[in-house]
Write an enzyme that holds these catalytic residues in place. Structure first.
Site, mmCIF file in Angstrom:
data_model
loop_
_atom_site.group_PDB
_atom_site.id
_atom_site.type_symbol
_atom_site.label_atom_id
_atom_site.label_comp_id
_atom_site.label_asym_id
_atom_site.label_seq_id
_atom_site.Cartn_x
_atom_site.Cartn_y
_atom_site.Cartn_z
ATOM 1 N N HIS A 18 -20.474 78.032 -25.589
ATOM 2 C CA HIS A 18 -21.331 78.517 -26.685
ATOM 3 C C HIS A 18 -22.724 78.852 -26.162
ATOM 4 O O HIS A 18 -23.300 79.891 -26.500
ATOM 5 C CB HIS A 18 -21.523 77.429 -27.759
ATOM 6 C CG HIS A 18 -20.314 77.073 -28.558
ATOM 7 N ND1 HIS A 18 -19.892 75.776 -28.719
ATOM 8 C CD2 HIS A 18 -19.452 77.837 -29.280
ATOM 9 C CE1 HIS A 18 -18.822 75.745 -29.511
ATOM 10 N NE2 HIS A 18 -18.524 76.995 -29.851
ATOM 11 N N LYS A 42 -12.298 72.359 -42.339
ATOM 12 C CA LYS A 42 -12.173 71.585 -41.106
ATOM 13 C C LYS A 42 -12.695 70.175 -41.335
ATOM 14 O O LYS A 42 -13.496 69.939 -42.215
ATOM 15 C CB LYS A 42 -12.966 72.263 -39.989
ATOM 16 C CG LYS A 42 -12.332 73.570 -39.549
ATOM 17 C CD LYS A 42 -12.971 74.110 -38.300
ATOM 18 C CE LYS A 42 -12.325 75.421 -37.891
ATOM 19 N NZ LYS A 42 -12.992 76.032 -36.736
ATOM 20 N N SER A 129 -14.509 73.478 -28.340
ATOM 21 C CA SER A 129 -14.989 72.181 -28.818
ATOM 22 C C SER A 129 -13.816 71.216 -28.958
ATOM 23 O O SER A 129 -13.929 70.027 -28.636
ATOM 24 C CB SER A 129 -15.689 72.336 -30.178
ATOM 25 O OG SER A 129 -16.804 73.163 -30.059
#
Ligand code: PNS
Length: 161
Positions: A18, A42, A129
């Site tokens: 990122h 999520k 992630s």
């Protein structure tokens, strides 16, 4: 001042992949707003506030980067900050279908805001992630995948200290 771009994501947590995209975006656009989308579908490990703090620390050396959060449609956020662009990172072909879907939808909602893709560096092409969290949970080495303060925060979450 230059044009404004938005780098959206869940950032649960921010990774070096990122960060690479944010840095490269910030070298091209006048201002970059990193926005943590509060996506209710999520189940995040870090709260929005924690994610924002981790991103702020990781980007504190980039003067034209701001970090914010938004609940709702990305395009509404982009309009609210007068952005002319959305930046997304592309890792592999497997990203393409999903990215094409959200880009097409965003274009239906507002065709004045362009989506730009930045290819990740080779060393981050596998990084996400989710994969970082999985490795961290079982005590694997993540020091080359996330900034040091993110590694610390992950170890705290998983009680590895
Ligand atoms: O880091 P992620 O999880 O791949 O980011 C996905 C994100 C947050 C950019 C995407 O889910 C999003 O834009 N969410 C906001 C809701 C929205 O605008 N949906 C319409 C476009 S499909």
């Amino acid at each position: 001042m230059g044009k404004i771009a938005v780098v959206p994501g869940s950032f649960d947590p921010i990774t070096n992949g990122h960060l690479d995209i944010i840095k490269r975006g910030a070298s091209i656009f006048g201002e970059v707003y990193v926005v943590v989308l509060n996506n209710s579908s999520k189940n995040p490990l870090f709260s929005v506030e924690e994610r924002i703090k981790l991103i702020e620390e990781a980007t504190s050396h980039l003067p034209n980067v701001k970090v914010q959060t938004f609940s709702g449609l990305l395009i509404d956020y982009a309009e609210s900050v007068n952005a002319s662009a959305i930046i997304r990172g592309l890792r592999a072909v497997s990203d393409f279908e999903y990215e094409m879907q959200i880009t097409s939808m965003n274009r239906v909602l507002n065709d004045k805001i362009e989506t730009f893709f930045i290819m990740t560096k080779n060393q981050y092409s596998f990084l996400s992630s989710s994969i970082v969290k999985e490795v961290a949970r079982y005590g694997g080495k993540i020091e080359e995948l996330v900034p040091a303060h993110v590694e610390l925060a992950l170890n705290e979450k998983y009680n590895k200290n």
